[in-house]
Scaffold this active site. Structure first.
Site, PDB file in Angstrom:
ATOM      1  N   ARG A   1      -6.319   2.739  18.205  1.00 28.77           N
ATOM      2  CA  ARG A   1      -5.892   1.266  18.025  1.00 28.77           C
ATOM      3  C   ARG A   1      -5.467   0.731  19.516  1.00 28.77           C
ATOM      4  NH1 ARG A   1      -2.993   1.043  12.099  1.00 28.77           N
ATOM      5  NH2 ARG A   1      -4.955   1.173  11.167  1.00 28.77           N
TER       6      ARG A   1
ATOM      7  N   SER B   1       7.068   9.825  11.257  1.00 30.79           N
ATOM      8  CA  SER B   1       5.831   9.860  10.340  1.00 30.79           C
ATOM      9  C   SER B   1       6.341   9.814   9.223  1.00 30.79           C
ATOM     10  CB  SER B   1       4.931  11.045  10.548  1.00 30.79           C
ATOM     11  OG  SER B   1       3.978  10.638   9.650  1.00 30.79           O
TER      12      SER B   1
ATOM     13  N   ASP C   1       2.226  -0.500  12.145  1.00 33.55           N
ATOM     14  CA  ASP C   1       0.964  -0.959  11.470  1.00 33.55           C
ATOM     15  C   ASP C   1       0.764  -2.712  11.716  1.00 33.55           C
ATOM     16  OD1 ASP C   1       0.489   1.206  10.141  1.00 33.55           O
ATOM     17  OD2 ASP C   1       1.421   0.786   8.272  1.00 33.55           O
TER      18      ASP C   1
ATOM     19  N   ARG D   1      -8.471  12.715  12.119  1.00 33.89           N
ATOM     20  CA  ARG D   1      -7.047  12.597  12.290  1.00 33.89           C
ATOM     21  C   ARG D   1      -6.256  13.740  12.254  1.00 33.89           C
ATOM     22  NH1 ARG D   1      -5.579   7.371   8.869  1.00 33.89           N
ATOM     23  NH2 ARG D   1      -3.496   7.556  10.245  1.00 33.89           N
TER      24      ARG D   1
ATOM     25  N   GLN E   1       4.646   9.377   6.518  1.00 30.11           N
ATOM     26  CA  GLN E   1       3.705  10.324   5.720  1.00 30.11           C
ATOM     27  C   GLN E   1       4.126  11.593   5.584  1.00 30.11           C
ATOM     28  OE1 GLN E   1      -0.095   9.397   7.400  1.00 30.11           O
ATOM     29  NE2 GLN E   1      -0.437   7.404   6.246  1.00 30.11           N
TER      30      GLN E   1
ATOM     31  N   ARG F   1      -7.159  -2.804  10.145  1.00 24.64           N
ATOM     32  CA  ARG F   1      -6.133  -3.656  10.924  1.00 24.64           C
ATOM     33  C   ARG F   1      -6.753  -4.187  12.000  1.00 24.64           C
ATOM     34  NH1 ARG F   1      -2.075  -3.062   7.260  1.00 24.64           N
ATOM     35  NH2 ARG F   1      -1.525  -0.789   6.538  1.00 24.64           N
TER      36      ARG F   1
ATOM     37  N   LYS G   1      -4.537   6.595  14.701  1.00 26.73           N
ATOM     38  CA  LYS G   1      -4.694   5.823  13.494  1.00 26.73           C
ATOM     39  C   LYS G   1      -6.263   5.896  13.142  1.00 26.73           C
ATOM     40  CE  LYS G   1      -0.307   4.971  12.850  1.00 26.73           C
ATOM     41  NZ  LYS G   1       0.291   5.848  11.610  1.00 26.73           N
TER      42      LYS G   1
ATOM     43  N   LYS H   1       0.708  -1.338  -0.130  1.00 30.52           N
ATOM     44  CA  LYS H   1      -0.143   0.091   0.062  1.00 30.52           C
ATOM     45  C   LYS H   1       0.873   1.344  -0.088  1.00 30.52           C
ATOM     46  CE  LYS H   1      -2.819   0.967   3.599  1.00 30.52           C
ATOM     47  NZ  LYS H   1      -2.689   2.400   3.949  1.00 30.52           N
TER      48      LYS H   1
HETATM   49  C1  S3P Z   1       2.413   5.094   6.265  1.00 31.37           C
HETATM   50  C2  S3P Z   1       3.250   5.539   7.350  1.00 31.37           C
HETATM   51  C3  S3P Z   1       2.475   5.128   8.950  1.00 31.37           C
HETATM   52  C4  S3P Z   1       1.390   4.046   8.566  1.00 31.37           C
HETATM   53  C5  S3P Z   1       0.672   4.211   7.495  1.00 31.37           C
HETATM   54  C6  S3P Z   1       1.282   4.204   6.081  1.00 31.37           C
HETATM   55  C7  S3P Z   1       3.305   5.447   4.798  1.00 31.37           C
HETATM   56  O1  S3P Z   1       1.830   6.228   9.107  1.00 31.37           O
HETATM   57  O2  S3P Z   1       0.883   3.955   9.786  1.00 31.37           O
HETATM   58  O3  S3P Z   1      -0.119   3.021   7.406  1.00 31.37           O
HETATM   59  O4  S3P Z   1       3.087   4.984   3.821  1.00 31.37           O
HETATM   60  O5  S3P Z   1       4.280   6.326   5.002  1.00 31.37           O
HETATM   61  P1  S3P Z   1       2.195   7.466   9.888  1.00 31.37           P
HETATM   62  O6  S3P Z   1       3.385   8.271   8.767  1.00 31.37           O
HETATM   63  O7  S3P Z   1       1.337   8.519  10.227  1.00 31.37           O
HETATM   64  O8  S3P Z   1       3.245   6.866  10.977  1.00 31.37           O
END
Ligand code: S3P
Length: 429
Positions: free
Chosen positions: A346, A167, A315, A123, A169, A388, A342, A24
């Site tokens: 969780r 993070s 995750d 979020r 992301q 999840r 999340k 993903k």
């Molecule tokens: C992800 C980073 C994680 C993870 C998410 C996917 C990514 O989140 O929990 O399922 O693809 O960079 P965070 O960046 O908020 O930790």
């Protein structure tokens, strides 16, 4: 029982071979970069999850043309310049879509509105809003930083930024914005997180400098389309790996699996628990490590997850917690406060469901302690709308006494729509 519910019966083992749909995290990144590259990006084994479909939907609204045929997808890149959308961009349940796409939109010369479902609308987005505004974008949000976001792009300037929370992301969002900025954008992370953003940018031809927990990118670089087969999603495989670990007679083979070291801490954890894992056919594709796993169950000892491990396993913690009662020494998780923001809280979701199954659980602000050597019974559980959690408790149910009903099990579509069918095919009863 509603059509969104599922009943899981206990099992005696899990054996066979399973190939996972594309990761993903990588699918999101390749799709977004494909949208702003020059040329046509051709991807195989693209994630089948609804989250990546949200990214594709947003890209279409931004003028990116793509065609999909099962796991194959061809994306016609727009060479940096997206088209202003004429309706809000629907990010669905996907934190990755809203946060990472915002980085690209920050460098576009139009305003877009990014919306999401009820869970996404709760979020925290301040973590991208603050640095993207420092770079020159303007972002209005609800309620101190929750979606919907109204984002006006601009001519960006590079920043040096220390991430306050680990993070990937956010890191990726800022690297994507850095492509559109004047100067060099430097990002320092408190703990190294998954590096797919850096690797994806390099695969598309960008130069990215990487030193331990620091990464930097020069603005103004053009991306070139790629052809890639996306490795199987290790966070989805985690449910089968943990399920196999529950039964000493399990024999599971997982070919074509993503084994990027920033994502594979689960394997160390499972080996520490007593699961036998071997790797074969290792290869690298666009910087991502891929291989075949052979997994044999054992009797599970215990695990302590804290510090950097908690970030690396973010995750996979729900399923590791869900098998905790069946270990001899229990599972303890600390330093994982991020789990509270999340798709569901969780920590609370895991604690509630484990207690409904009769388990003893201690809940902390930043984690959980689950004593080992417990016997669980089937119960009526809730997915809390979280993919999840739905899949983690399908695994816990395999060793319980009696059947377990999971309400809202269809949440699994977010990352792995085929999960329940594939799991049924691997189980021995
Ligand atoms: C992800 C980073 C994680 C993870 C998410 C996917 C990514 O989140 O929990 O399922 O693809 O960079 P965070 O960046 O908020 O930790």
């Amino acid at each position: 029982m509603q059509s969104n519910d599922i009943v899981i019966r206990p099992a005696k083992g899990l054996s066979g071979s399973v190939r996972l749909p594309g990761d993903k995290s990588i699918s999101h990144r390749y799709a977004m970069l494909g949208g702003i590259a020059e040329g046509t990006t051709k991807l195989e084994n693209f994630s089948t999850g609804a989250d990546c479909a949200s990214t594709l939907g947003c890209l279409r609204s931004l003028g990116v043309k793509w065609e999909r045929n099962g796991g194959s997808i061809a994306i016609q890149g727009r060479s940096s310049k997206l088209q202003a959308p004429n309706s809000p961009l629907d990010c669905g349940n996907s934190g990755s879509t809203i946060r990472m796409l915002s980085g690209i939109l920050a460098g576009q010369d139009f305003t877009s509105e990014l919306v999401g479902d009820e869970s996404l609308s709760r979020r925290p987005m301040a973590r991208i809003i603050a640095p993207l505004e420092m770079m020159g974008a303007k972002i209005e949000a609800r309620d101190g930083g929750r979606p919907p976001l109204r984002l006006t792009g601009s001519h960006l300037k590079a920043i040096d930024y220390k991430l306050p929370v680990p993070s990937a992301q956010v890191k990726t969002s800022l690297l994507f914005a850095g492509l559109f900025a004047d100067g060099t954008t430097r990002i320092e992370e408190p703990i190294q997180t998954r590096d797919h953003g850096e690797l994806a940018l390099q695969a598309f031809g960008a130069q990215v400098d990487r030193r331990m927990r620091e990464v930097s990118i020069n603005g103004g670089q053009k991306l070139q389309a790629i052809e890639a087969t996306i490795p199987g999603d290790i966070s989805s495989a985690a449910f089968f790996l943990c399920a196999a670990g529950l039964f000493p007679n399990s024999q599971l083979t997982v070919p074509g699996l993503l084994l990027n070291p920033t994502r594979a801490r689960l394997l160390d954890m499972l080996i520490g628990l007593g699961v036998r894992i071997t790797m074969a056919d290792l290869q690298e594709h666009h910087g991502e490590l891929i291989g075949t796993l052979q997994v044999q169950g054992g009797s599970l000892k215990g695990a302590r997850i804290r510090g950097g491990d908690s970030a690396a396993l973010i995750d996979e913690i729900p399923v590791l917690a869900a098998i905790g009662p069946y270990t001899s020494d229990g599972v303890e998780i600390r330093d994982a406060r991020e789990l509270r923001v999340k798709e569901s809280d969780r920590i609370a979701s895991v604690a509630k469901n484990l207690r409904l199954m009769g388990a003893e659980v201690e809940e902390f602000d930043d984690g959980l302690r689950i004593p080992g050597g417990q016997r669980l019974h089937g119960a009526s559980l809730d997915s809390f709308g979280d993919h999840r959690i739905a899949m983690a408790f399908a695994v816990a149910a395999l060793r319980a006494e009696g059947d377990t009903q999971i309400q809202g099990a269809d949440a699994a579509v977010i990352s792995y729509p085929e999960f329940f069918k594939v799991m049924e095919g691997l189980l021995e009863r």
